[in-house]
Design an enzyme around this catalytic site. Structure first.
Site, mmCIF file in Angstrom:
data_model
loop_
_atom_site.group_PDB
_atom_site.id
_atom_site.type_symbol
_atom_site.label_atom_id
_atom_site.label_comp_id
_atom_site.label_asym_id
_atom_site.label_seq_id
_atom_site.Cartn_x
_atom_site.Cartn_y
_atom_site.Cartn_z
ATOM 1 N N GLY A 16 0.724 -1.269 -0.318
ATOM 2 C CA GLY A 16 0.271 0.478 -0.442
ATOM 3 C C GLY A 16 0.705 1.245 -0.027
ATOM 4 O O GLY A 16 1.591 0.905 -0.135
ATOM 5 N N GLY B 101 0.746 5.566 0.963
ATOM 6 C CA GLY B 101 0.225 6.122 2.061
ATOM 7 C C GLY B 101 0.857 7.694 2.259
ATOM 8 O O GLY B 101 1.442 7.965 1.416
ATOM 9 N N ASP C 1 -4.521 7.923 17.120
ATOM 10 C CA ASP C 1 -5.006 7.443 15.320
ATOM 11 C C ASP C 1 -6.102 5.981 16.285
ATOM 12 O O ASP C 1 -5.292 5.648 14.729
ATOM 13 C CB ASP C 1 -3.795 7.412 14.792
ATOM 14 C CG ASP C 1 -4.257 7.961 13.430
ATOM 15 O OD1 ASP C 1 -5.490 8.638 12.842
ATOM 16 O OD2 ASP C 1 -3.066 7.937 12.229
#
EC number: 2.7.10.2
Length: 545
Positions: free
Chosen positions: A293, A295, A405
């Site tokens: 992935g 980010g 978070d």
């Protein structure tokens, strides 16, 4: 991919030092079972060994044969096995008794530094031994442990100790036992023995069963200890050892729900972190294989460490985090060790910084919920996943640590729907001025408590608020919170007491718990300890209706 971010205003106070008692509680004893063919090693209380490898040492048969292959004087375990054609192999243990102490020392060195990757001087060690092991051997084992490896304390136990049994899962709770037994690969009659949660020195026997009314479920029996040293479930059948008790119920159910048919299967364990002086590793020891992935601060890769250990690697863009901060965070995260937290292994501190963690095969909870497997999850499965996250956060609560978070994107999913919390603590170290609660799309406004979003007041209670939002993600299987509202609208509405309505398919009692996490006064929000208990027992009481 998961963003690594921090608010740039009203910087939260520095993390307080962990109390000595909390740190001491986390120093687990090591258990090393020196079998004749295989060496098993791990941490006391874990549900399975961390390392299992052949008890062999190999040396090159001929000088020069291995030129260009990084030739060493000797090879241990699986590496020796893989090169057996060009090595002379020796077995330093015969019938459980050590016959070659130099090679045995190599196996123990390999166990500590390569397999468990711990500093032995930090951990007490329990060694198993054969029943007929001579006293001189026992003394030699102890001498090597103290003089060569500087271990703080040592205990040698008979090899038939309960610790060596494949059905013994140690210090796991009732809920974890049910999770393991109800996972794929286990059938009716699968069982495990664990430490009793309520009675010191006693055990519990957990068995998978089935009936038409309840389907697959788990029954628990207390194994009580006699004053004379024996064990029993019912007083009419008493045994000298837990092993004898288990063997009896393998042969006849004798009042239990089912015969004991097979030890509960276990997931292949992830190796725990590196030794304290090895958090900083060389970039050359990591091979990046596949990008998982991307980010706002870097990429996440599937990688291999030293060609043998599958890991997840976060590669941070230059300027995202200072090298000094990355090492400081590694030292702090080393103290946070729990089954429901993703384990940090190491960092490569030169830019681009690598953060190396355990690999979770299903990736982020958010993406998993959107896949077909996630869409097919039942309410009990979703509640159990929430309970796992609450368990990890309850541990952080006890350790006086804040996540900052918490959301589905920062929860990772492994085999058998195991959920672990990721990225804890990293948010506060990111050096990026755009990550601002008042501006910039990177800040996760929809998950953030109003006192944290508006004033930077991050506490464990602001994490509780975020957990309530995460519950809506779970129940709605990945829907974005506050659908149809932008960040500014969310902040304005929440500040005036607005709550998201109950998600479709969510029981009223579960929505009540969500609303408790969204109380404007942080002190009125529940603790994670309470939330863990509530969710673990959710289907055992009337509250689900």
């Amino acid at each position: 991919a998961r963003a690594l971010c921090r608010p740039a205003v009203c910087r939260p106070r520095p993390l307080p030092p962990l109390p000595p008692t909390a740190m001491e509680e986390e120093v687990a004893a090591l258990v090393i079972d020196n079998g004749s063919g295989m060496c098993k090693a791990g941490f006391a209380g874990d549900d399975a060994p961390r390392a299992v490898f052949p008890s062999i040492v190999g040396r090159p048969r001929h000088q020069g044969v291995m030129v260009g292959m990084g030739q060493k004087d000797s090879y241990v375990g699986d590496e020796a096995q893989s090169k057996r054609g060009i090595l002379t192999l020796k077995y330093p243990i015969e019938h459980g008794i050590v016959t070659n102490w130099d090679d045995m020392e190599k196996i123990w060195h390999h166990t500590f530094y390569n397999e468990l990757r711990v500093a032995p001087e930090e951990h007490p060690v329990l060694l198993t031994e054969a029943p007929l092991n001579p006293k001189a051997n026992r003394e030699k084992m102890t001498q090597i442990m103290f003089e060569t490896f500087n271990i703080p304390s040592n205990y040698v136990a008979p090899v038939d100790s309960i610790q060596a049994e494949e059905w013994y899962f140690g210090k796991i709770g009732r809920k974890d036992a049910e999770r393991q037994l109800l996972s794929p690969g286990n059938a009716r009659g699968a069982f495990l023995v664990r430490e009793s949660e309520t009675t010191k020195g006693a055990y519990s026997l957990s068995i998978r069963d089935w009936d038409e009314a309840r389907g697959d479920h788990v029954k628990h029996y207390k194994i009580r200890k006699l004053d004379t040293g024996g064990y029993y479930i019912t007083t009419r059948a008493q045994f000298n050892s837990v092993q004898e008790l288990v063997q009896h119920y393998v042969e006849v159910n004798d009042g239990l729900c089912h015969l004991l048919t097979a030890a509960c299967t276990t997931m292949k364990p992830q190796t725990m972190g590196l030794a304290k002086d090895a958090w900083e590793i060389s970039r050359s020891s990591i091979t990046l294989q596949r990008r998982l992935g991307t980010g706002c601060f870097g990429d996440v890769w599937l990688g291999m460490w030293n060609g043998s250990t599958k890991v997840a690697v976060k590669t941070l863009k230059p300027g995202t985090m200072s090298p000094k901060a990355s090492l400081e965070e590694a030292q702090i995260m080393k103290l946070l060790r729990h089954d429901k937290l993703v384990q940090l292994y190491a960092v490569v501190p030169e830019e681009p910084i690598y953060i190396v963690t355990e690999f979770m095969c299903h990736g982020s909870l958010l993406e998993f919920l959107k896949d077909q497997e996630g869409q097919d999850l039942t309410l009990p499965q979703l509640v159990d996943m929430a309970a796992q996250v609450a368990e990890g956060m309850a541990y952080m609560e006890r350790m006086d640590y804040i996540h900052r978070d918490l959301r589905a994107a920062n929860i990772l999913v492994g085999e058998r729907l195991v959920c672990k919390i990721a990225d804890f603590g990293l948010a506060r170290l990111i050096e990026d001025n755009e990550y601002n609660p008042r501006q910039g799309a990177k800040f996760p406004i929809k998950w953030t408590a109003p006192e944290a979003a508006l004033f930077g007041r991050f506490t464990i209670k602001s994490d509780v608020w975020s957990f309530g939002i995460l519950l809506t993600e779970l129940i709605s299987k990945g829907r974005v919170p506050y659908p149809g509202m932008n960040n500014r609208e969310v902040l304005e509405q929440v500040e005036h007491g607005y709550h998201m309505p109950c998600p479709p398919g969510c029981p009223a009692s579960l929505y009540e718990a969500m609303e408790q996490t969204w109380r404007l006064d942080p002190e009125e929000r529940p603790t994670f300890e309470y939330l863990q208990s509530f969710l673990e027992d959710y289907f055992n009481g009337p509250q689900q209706n």
